[in-house]
Design an enzyme around this catalytic site. Structure first.
Site, mmCIF file in Angstrom:
data_model
loop_
_atom_site.group_PDB
_atom_site.id
_atom_site.type_symbol
_atom_site.label_atom_id
_atom_site.label_comp_id
_atom_site.label_asym_id
_atom_site.label_seq_id
_atom_site.Cartn_x
_atom_site.Cartn_y
_atom_site.Cartn_z
ATOM 1 N N CYS A 1 39.601 60.815 33.068
ATOM 2 C CA CYS A 1 39.128 61.104 31.717
ATOM 3 C C CYS A 1 38.059 60.100 31.283
ATOM 4 O O CYS A 1 36.967 60.096 31.828
ATOM 5 C CB CYS A 1 40.298 61.151 30.739
ATOM 6 S SG CYS A 1 39.931 62.089 29.240
ATOM 7 N N HIS B 1 44.745 64.681 33.349
ATOM 8 C CA HIS B 1 45.817 63.693 33.167
ATOM 9 C C HIS B 1 47.064 64.171 33.909
ATOM 10 O O HIS B 1 47.309 65.373 34.017
ATOM 11 C CB HIS B 1 46.147 63.521 31.688
ATOM 12 C CG HIS B 1 45.060 62.874 30.901
ATOM 13 N ND1 HIS B 1 44.713 61.552 31.056
ATOM 14 C CD2 HIS B 1 44.231 63.365 29.944
ATOM 15 C CE1 HIS B 1 43.729 61.250 30.219
ATOM 16 N NE2 HIS B 1 43.411 62.338 29.546
#
Length: 487
Positions: A332, A428
């Site tokens: 991310c 994630h």
């Protein structure tokens, strides 16, 4: 039945773990249980099935209750992003950016939405187990409170106060809370729990009786130190301060702790590997030269954290690591930092600006657009993964033609450098499944033998529930929950 709320004498007294353990214990008894936290502050978030985000702890508590997480379980989430500002998330969606002073003035207006979420959960459950935030003893924050007594009194929910004996002063903290809070608030508290006791609980019997005598509250139990709590997903940055010396007989994976690090629970699955030593590198320390893999975690303020990386000299360490032919993984915000540039034209995470990235990936990021919030599945490294997306912005460039992952619906994500050493992805939870983790560890010469992370968490919840059944009067808590709405 009804509801019961656990509040604490302070932060990090173990409320999240106790609520999770109670949810599993009650679910094991065949009850329909729902967790609830009116207001949370955390940069470790999870994505719900309806495409919203809630605090990581409430997602774990939903797992404990054996239900899917929903935005009603944590209707107000604050995600700090520096300069005394936080992103405000209401029922899973971004509502705006607030400064600290604005939050104190505006939070009372959110109480109706908090109560609506709570009532929806009450309608579908036998019992709702509620977690407070911080402490009701913070009387300077009482006006407009929606996290502790402000909510408890508005909803008519009985409260049990949790004290942490491991940090010392548990008698004073419990009795002191009774002394400083408003009498009407104190009337909502029906008892206490002493948490994190090491040793023989009978040695604390005199102290336990002293608390009951001085407060007028009954004790619901003395909870031992729950070693399995360490196997639950990380929520608060407090855990990052609990560093230990790395073991020399393990392969080292390093992750630098940036100022606005987020979703660092992505690294938790590595702790399941007996041959891996995960080192969270604090500010002021170099990334160990012997690290076999460097992971850059997510960030709530990517450009600010990129500056932080350079200020610590970690950019030099990362480039040296890459020159040694060792892999780098960015997740991310960490993925965005690895590229050639990051632009924030709308000033979403700070001043509107564009900065140079670390340049290890031929990719460029522009922050903007709607936040991506979705559960995802697919393959990477020839193995399956399950995870979620929760990010702003879009990353493009030559290296994205070599994606890191492929989703079930055929879309791709991330980038891999031309030399194959640097990988970035917005996913994630990428390392949660054992097969995917083994594929990554094979790159650094580790076979990998740990279980799926979700299975490990589930076993930990069962173990914690068993401990609570032994040391907490759960029958009395169930009886107390019937008092909800009667205050």
């Amino acid at each position: 039945m009804g509801a019961v709320m656990l509040q604490g004498t302070g932060s990090d007294v173990g409320k999240s773990v106790l609520v999770a353990g109670l949810c599993r214990a009650l679910a094991n008894r065949g009850l329909r249980v729902r967790p609830f936290k009116p207001q949370n502050m955390s940069n470790n978030a999870a994505v719900t099935a309806e495409g919203g985000e809630i605090g990581r702890a409430q997602a774990t508590q939903a797992l404990a209750a054996r239900v899917r997480p929903s935005v009603d379980m944590n209707p107000v989430l604050l995600k700090p992003q520096g300069d005394r500002t936080s992103q405000l998330v209401v029922r899973g969606q971004v509502r705006g950016i607030l400064r600290a002073a604005q939050w104190r003035q505006g939070r009372e207006g959110l109480l109706d939405e908090v109560l609506a979420s709570y009532r929806r959960l009450r309608a579908e459950a036998d019992i709702v187990v509620i977690e407070g935030a911080g402490s009701p003893a913070e009387i300077n924050l009482r006006a407009g409170d929606i996290a502790n007594m402000g909510f408890a009194r508005a909803a008519g929910v009985p409260v049990v106060l949790v004290g942490d004996i491991d940090r010392g002063g548990v008698i004073a903290s419990l009795v002191g809370t009774r002394a400083v809070i408003d009498p009407a608030d104190a009337a909502m508290i029906h008892g206490f729990l002493v948490n994190k006791f090491r040793g023989d609980p009978t040695l604390f019997s005199d102290g336990y009786e002293a608390i009951a005598e001085r407060t007028g509250w009954r004790g619901f139990g003395v909870v031992p130190w729950l070693t399995d709590a360490a196997r639950l997903p990380s929520e608060d940055a407090v855990v990052l301060q609990q560093s230990q010396a790395p073991r020399a007989d393990r392969v080292l994976v390093a992750c630098p702790i940036t100022a606005h690090i987020a979703n660092f629970d992505d690294l938790d699955p590595l702790r399941l590997e007996p041959d891996v030593e995960l080192v969270m590198v604090p500010p002021g320390k170099p990334i160990p030269a012997e690290a076999a893999l460097i992971v850059l975690a997510g960030s709530k303020a990517t450009i600010a954290d990129l500056r932080f990386v350079r200020a610590q000299g970690w950019d030099i360490d990362i480039r040296a690591h890459h020159r040694r032919g060792r892999p780098v993984l960015g997740l991310c915000g960490g993925y965005q930092m690895l590229g050639r540039s990051i632009a924030d034209p709308e000033g979403l995470e700070g001043p509107a600006e564009s900065v140079e990235g670390l340049g290890l990936l031929a990719a460029d990021t522009v922050l903007g657009g709607d936040k991506a919030l979705a559960e995802v599945r697919g393959t990477a490294n020839g193995a399956a993964f399950e995870g979620y997306e929760i990010h702003l912005g879009k990353t493009t460039g030559p290296d994205t033609a070599h994606p890191a992952v492929r989703f079930e619906d055929g879309r791709t994500d991330g980038a891999v450098s031309a030399d194959g050493l640097v990988t970035g992805s917005y996913v994630h939870g990428l390392l949660g499944l054992a097969a995917q983790r083994r594929a990554w560890l094979a790159r650094i010469g580790v076979a990998g033998s740990g279980p799926d992370h979700s299975a490990s968490v589930d076993r930990a919840l069962d173990s914690i529930a068993a401990e609570l059944e032994q040391h907490v009067d759960i029958d009395a808590l169930i009886a107390l929950s019937v008092l909800a709405d009667r205050h």
